[in-house]
Design an enzyme around this catalytic site. Structure first.
Site, PDB file in Angstrom:
ATOM      1  N   ILE A   9      14.103  28.222  18.262  1.00  9.33           N
ATOM      2  CA  ILE A   9      14.621  27.461  19.756  1.00  9.33           C
ATOM      3  C   ILE A   9      12.684  27.090  19.762  1.00  9.33           C
ATOM      4  O   ILE A   9      13.984  25.604  20.773  1.00  9.33           O
ATOM      5  CB  ILE A   9      14.520  28.827  21.160  1.00  9.33           C
ATOM      6  CG1 ILE A   9      15.816  29.548  21.089  1.00  9.33           C
ATOM      7  CG2 ILE A   9      14.877  28.059  22.334  1.00  9.33           C
ATOM      8  CD1 ILE A   9      17.145  29.057  20.842  1.00  9.33           C
ATOM      9  N   THR A  18      14.833  34.669  26.230  1.00 12.23           N
ATOM     10  CA  THR A  18      15.767  35.466  26.917  1.00 12.23           C
ATOM     11  C   THR A  18      15.039  36.831  27.128  1.00 12.23           C
ATOM     12  O   THR A  18      14.175  37.867  26.448  1.00 12.23           O
ATOM     13  CB  THR A  18      17.352  36.099  25.770  1.00 12.23           C
ATOM     14  OG1 THR A  18      17.466  34.916  25.408  1.00 12.23           O
ATOM     15  CG2 THR A  18      18.200  36.612  26.771  1.00 12.23           C
ATOM     16  N   ARG A  54      20.484  27.811  24.749  1.00 15.31           N
ATOM     17  CA  ARG A  54      21.894  28.679  24.857  1.00 15.31           C
ATOM     18  C   ARG A  54      22.580  28.449  23.481  1.00 15.31           C
ATOM     19  O   ARG A  54      23.576  28.031  23.058  1.00 15.31           O
ATOM     20  CB  ARG A  54      23.313  28.561  26.676  1.00 15.31           C
ATOM     21  CG  ARG A  54      22.543  28.503  27.097  1.00 15.31           C
ATOM     22  CD  ARG A  54      23.753  28.161  27.696  1.00 15.31           C
ATOM     23  NE  ARG A  54      24.263  28.583  28.892  1.00 15.31           N
ATOM     24  CZ  ARG A  54      25.222  27.870  29.483  1.00 15.31           C
ATOM     25  NH1 ARG A  54      25.641  26.866  30.182  1.00 15.31           N
ATOM     26  NH2 ARG A  54      26.233  29.291  30.047  1.00 15.31           N
ATOM     27  N   LYS A  61      23.292  34.957  31.154  1.00 13.64           N
ATOM     28  CA  LYS A  61      22.787  34.549  29.663  1.00 13.64           C
ATOM     29  C   LYS A  61      22.471  35.828  28.838  1.00 13.64           C
ATOM     30  O   LYS A  61      23.214  35.675  27.915  1.00 13.64           O
ATOM     31  CB  LYS A  61      20.814  34.598  29.383  1.00 13.64           C
ATOM     32  CG  LYS A  61      20.453  34.227  28.207  1.00 13.64           C
ATOM     33  CD  LYS A  61      21.048  32.951  27.405  1.00 13.64           C
ATOM     34  CE  LYS A  61      20.526  33.383  26.098  1.00 13.64           C
ATOM     35  NZ  LYS A  61      20.821  32.768  25.253  1.00 13.64           N
ATOM     36  N   ASN A  86      25.953  36.665  25.741  1.00  7.57           N
ATOM     37  CA  ASN A  86      25.868  37.064  24.798  1.00  7.57           C
ATOM     38  C   ASN A  86      26.574  38.746  24.289  1.00  7.57           C
ATOM     39  O   ASN A  86      26.775  38.109  23.678  1.00  7.57           O
ATOM     40  CB  ASN A  86      24.104  37.244  23.569  1.00  7.57           C
ATOM     41  CG  ASN A  86      23.938  36.318  23.316  1.00  7.57           C
ATOM     42  OD1 ASN A  86      25.078  34.566  23.507  1.00  7.57           O
ATOM     43  ND2 ASN A  86      22.512  35.798  23.466  1.00  7.57           N
ATOM     44  N   ARG A 101      46.402  33.573  26.684  1.00  6.04           N
ATOM     45  CA  ARG A 101      45.262  34.069  27.206  1.00  6.04           C
ATOM     46  C   ARG A 101      44.349  35.187  26.859  1.00  6.04           C
ATOM     47  O   ARG A 101      43.553  35.585  26.452  1.00  6.04           O
ATOM     48  CB  ARG A 101      45.276  34.312  28.672  1.00  6.04           C
ATOM     49  CG  ARG A 101      45.816  33.130  29.516  1.00  6.04           C
ATOM     50  CD  ARG A 101      46.392  33.742  30.477  1.00  6.04           C
ATOM     51  NE  ARG A 101      47.312  34.726  31.319  1.00  6.04           N
ATOM     52  CZ  ARG A 101      48.942  33.777  30.659  1.00  6.04           C
ATOM     53  NH1 ARG A 101      48.821  32.140  30.685  1.00  6.04           N
ATOM     54  NH2 ARG A 101      50.200  34.145  30.629  1.00  6.04           N
ATOM     55  N   CYS A 131      20.380  38.091  18.266  1.00  3.21           N
ATOM     56  CA  CYS A 131      20.789  38.140  20.325  1.00  3.21           C
ATOM     57  C   CYS A 131      22.138  38.970  20.197  1.00  3.21           C
ATOM     58  O   CYS A 131      21.474  39.361  21.426  1.00  3.21           O
ATOM     59  CB  CYS A 131      21.141  36.229  20.545  1.00  3.21           C
ATOM     60  SG  CYS A 131      19.898  35.035  19.973  1.00  3.21           S
TER      61      CYS A 131
HETATM   62  N1  SAJ Z   1      30.269  37.759  14.559  1.00  6.30           N
HETATM   63  C1  SAJ Z   1      31.721  38.482  13.934  1.00  6.30           C
HETATM   64  N2  SAJ Z   1      32.347  37.560  14.265  1.00  6.30           N
HETATM   65  C2  SAJ Z   1      32.840  36.628  14.814  1.00  6.30           C
HETATM   66  C3  SAJ Z   1      31.998  35.726  15.308  1.00  6.30           C
HETATM   67  C4  SAJ Z   1      30.573  36.126  14.869  1.00  6.30           C
HETATM   68  O1  SAJ Z   1      31.000  39.794  13.371  1.00  6.30           O
HETATM   69  O2  SAJ Z   1      34.083  36.429  15.437  1.00  6.30           O
HETATM   70  C5  SAJ Z   1      28.926  37.964  13.555  1.00  6.30           C
HETATM   71  C6  SAJ Z   1      28.160  37.267  13.271  1.00  6.30           C
HETATM   72  O3  SAJ Z   1      28.426  37.300  11.944  1.00  6.30           O
HETATM   73  C7  SAJ Z   1      26.159  37.053  13.412  1.00  6.30           C
HETATM   74  C8  SAJ Z   1      26.608  37.697  14.853  1.00  6.30           C
HETATM   75  O4  SAJ Z   1      28.237  37.928  15.151  1.00  6.30           O
HETATM   76  O5  SAJ Z   1      26.123  38.378  12.796  1.00  6.30           O
HETATM   77  C9  SAJ Z   1      26.007  37.025  15.863  1.00  6.30           C
HETATM   78  O6  SAJ Z   1      26.432  35.698  15.163  1.00  6.30           O
HETATM   79  P1  SAJ Z   1      26.962  34.611  16.734  1.00  6.30           P
HETATM   80  O7  SAJ Z   1      27.391  33.138  15.589  1.00  6.30           O
HETATM   81  O8  SAJ Z   1      28.368  35.017  16.959  1.00  6.30           O
HETATM   82  O9  SAJ Z   1      25.964  34.590  17.696  1.00  6.30           O
HETATM   83  P2  SAJ Z   1      24.073  34.278  17.267  1.00  6.30           P
HETATM   84  O10 SAJ Z   1      23.664  35.089  17.380  1.00  6.30           O
HETATM   85  O11 SAJ Z   1      23.969  33.492  15.958  1.00  6.30           O
HETATM   86  O12 SAJ Z   1      23.686  32.589  18.558  1.00  6.30           O
HETATM   87  C10 SAJ Z   1      23.785  33.209  19.963  1.00  6.30           C
HETATM   88  C11 SAJ Z   1      25.307  32.455  20.679  1.00  6.30           C
HETATM   89  N3  SAJ Z   1      25.276  32.973  21.842  1.00  6.30           N
HETATM   90  C12 SAJ Z   1      26.988  32.970  22.216  1.00  6.30           C
HETATM   91  O13 SAJ Z   1      27.858  32.039  21.512  1.00  6.30           O
HETATM   92  C13 SAJ Z   1      27.538  33.170  23.496  1.00  6.30           C
HETATM   93  C14 SAJ Z   1      24.028  30.727  21.486  1.00  6.30           C
HETATM   94  O14 SAJ Z   1      24.810  30.373  21.682  1.00  6.30           O
HETATM   95  C15 SAJ Z   1      22.861  31.725  21.522  1.00  6.30           C
HETATM   96  O15 SAJ Z   1      22.240  31.156  22.052  1.00  6.30           O
HETATM   97  C16 SAJ Z   1      22.250  33.089  21.127  1.00  6.30           C
HETATM   98  O16 SAJ Z   1      23.381  33.632  20.786  1.00  6.30           O
HETATM   99  C17 SAJ Z   1      21.122  33.013  20.984  1.00  6.30           C
HETATM  100  O17 SAJ Z   1      20.174  32.377  20.628  1.00  6.30           O
HETATM  101  O18 SAJ Z   1      21.427  34.079  22.702  1.00  6.30           O
END
Ligand code: SAJ
Length: 441
Positions: free
Chosen positions: A21, A127, A160, A212, A216, A252, A266
């Site tokens: 970041i 965070t 974010r 925030k 997540n 929805r 995260c």
């Molecule tokens: N995952 C699943 N199923 C899904 C989507 C993701 O199992 O449908 C898994 C991914 O494989 C991974 C984990 O979830 O292991 C997290 O991946 P991600 O792409 O959802 O998120 P991060 O951790 O890469 O980034 C998140 C983001 N938060 C949100 O979308 C609410 C990002 O915007 C934040 O800035 C980041 O966390 C952070 O730094 O907090």
């Protein structure tokens, strides 16, 4: 002479923490004409940056970095310097007992105190647990004799951005800026106006902290729900992927995808900051964490069943990172799966084109040679179009367990009328969370 801090003005900004970041943020601020001093405790990172090299891979970052290297307005140091504004983007891990560890943020704040002067802005992007800015950080600054909101402007502006899409999201996402006072929020927001095209929303620090964490946690809970649906459907012999797809056609409903677990720094961490502060009311949040952390065990349990009767099975593990197209392995469920498989003495060919230090083979082809199962654990683009001919000719028994649901039957081709994939009399068993039950019972 330094100008007033208004949109577009040149500022001297010190960014503490040059990771996923802090580094892109520092580069973005430098691109927009600020003089940026990057600070990190890791001397290797400082040396690399000052040599014009990046220590993280992120799409589009190296071009921007090249520009700021040419401009000469971004340098890295081991200690802060006097500045107009300080932005803190250091890690906030959880301790062994899953409680919030704010020590790096506190250390970073303490490290800048000697350089602080009236009129400075301090922004926490890391965070943090709810109320940290007000209860832990504000007193540190006040102890130095400053009045927050008059002498020093303190705010929480949570990052974010999505790893893999950081540059685009730094520019286009809305930002929440939570000040200790309104003035703190307004002054801090001005810094982001230089490059943020999204809306900048002003609030107080505790609302920004909680918002925030909820972003997540919302995703973690949603994925846990999909993972639970998968386990229920597997027992009931129903195709979970079809169920999720059908349900999502309601205007929805928006279920996320099941997988081998939830990783990254995260989603797998931040919900604990809420649980830590308010355990008795964080029931769904706790159970979601439990469900997602249980997925690697469910994956391995099913591998045991799928490979039952196979002598000395060899598994090609494709993917180590926590998600697709990134090199980050923090909290990666793939690593947990690998550890569990190794404990059970499975032989593994591990391959990840992004991650250094984990692969013991150097291509997909080498990974699948003579193996009994291809296990997909990260949704890297390289794994989506796996070559069916190679699978059939190189694998001992062609079985793919696709825990990320990325391989489409039609894309690996050679489907026959029955929609099974066959070649040279060998059938490829393409197993995912939808049809797993058919191969278990
Ligand atoms: N995952 C699943 N199923 C899904 C989507 C993701 O199992 O449908 C898994 C991914 O494989 C991974 C984990 O979830 O292991 C997290 O991946 P991600 O792409 O959802 O998120 P991060 O951790 O890469 O980034 C998140 C983001 N938060 C949100 O979308 C609410 C990002 O915007 C934040 O800035 C980041 O966390 C952070 O730094 O907090």
């Amino acid at each position: 002479m330094k100008k007033n801090l208004i949109k577009g003005d040149f500022m001297k900004i010190c960014v503490l923490g040059l990771g996923y970041i802090g580094l892109p943020t520092a580069i973005m601020l430098a691109i927009h004409e600020n003089e940026v001093c990057g600070v990190d405790i890791n001397l290797d990172i400082i040396q690399m940056i000052n040599n014009g090299e990046l220590h993280i891979k992120e799409s589009g970052l190296s071009d921007l970095f090249e520009d700021v290297v040419n401009k000469g307005n971004f340098k890295a140091f081991s200690k802060p310097k006097e500045a107009d504004a300080f932005i803190i983007a250091v890690p906030t891990p959880i301790k062994e007992d899953k409680s919030f560890d704010g020590s790096y943020v506190i250390d970073a704040v303490n490290s800048l105190l000697p350089y602080l002067r009236k009129g400075n802005i301090i922004i926490i992007e890391s965070t943090i647990a709810p109320r940290t800015t007000e209860d832990l950080i504000k007193p540190l600054i006040e102890e130095c004799g400053f009045n927050i909101g008059k002498d020093i402007y303190l705010a929480h502006c949570p990052e974010r951005v999505l790893p893999g899409n950081i540059i685009n999201e730094l520019i286009n996402n809305d930002r929440v800026v939570g000040g200790i006072t309104k003035e703190c929020a307004v002054k801090s927001a001005d810094i982001y106006k230089a490059f943020v095209k999204g809306e900048i929303l002003l609030t107080d620090s505790k609302t920004a902290e909680m918002a925030k964490l909820i972003e997540n946690t919302f995703r973690d809970v949603n994925i846990a729900f999909s993972n639970e649906i998968t386990r229920v459907c597997t027992e009931l012999k129903i195709d979970a992927l079809d169920v999720i797809q059908m349900a999502n056609r309601h205007p929805r409903v928006n279920l996320l995808n099941p997988g081998p677990g939830v990783g990254g720094h995260c989603l797998a961490v931040d919900p604990y900051f809420i649980i830590d502060k308010e355990p008795k009311n964080s029931r769904i949040i706790s159970i979601a964490r439990e469900i997602n952390d249980g997925m690697p065990y469910f994956v391995v349990e099913n591998i045991d069943k799928l490979l039952k009767g196979t002598a000395n099975p060899l598994i090609a593990v494709l993917g180590v990172s926590y998600k697709g197209n990134v090199d980050d392995v923090r909290e990666s469920p793939a690593i947990k799966v690998i550890e569990l498989l190794k404990n059970k003495n499975y032989k593994l060919n591990i391959y990840d084109p992004y991650v250094k230090g984990w692969s013991n083979v150097s291509s997909i082809k080498e990974a699948i040679l003579d193996c009994d199962m291809v296990l997909i654990l990260s949704d890297h683009k390289q794994f989506k179009k796996i070559d069916a001919e190679e699978i059939v000719s190189l694998m001992r028994s062609p079985m793919i367990f696709d825990t990320k649901g990325i391989i489409m039957k039609q894309e690996i081709a050679i489907s026959n009328e029955n929609n099974t994939i066959v070649n040279d009399q060998k059938e490829i068993k393409l197993i995912n969370w939808g049809n797993l039950h058919k191969y278990l019972y």
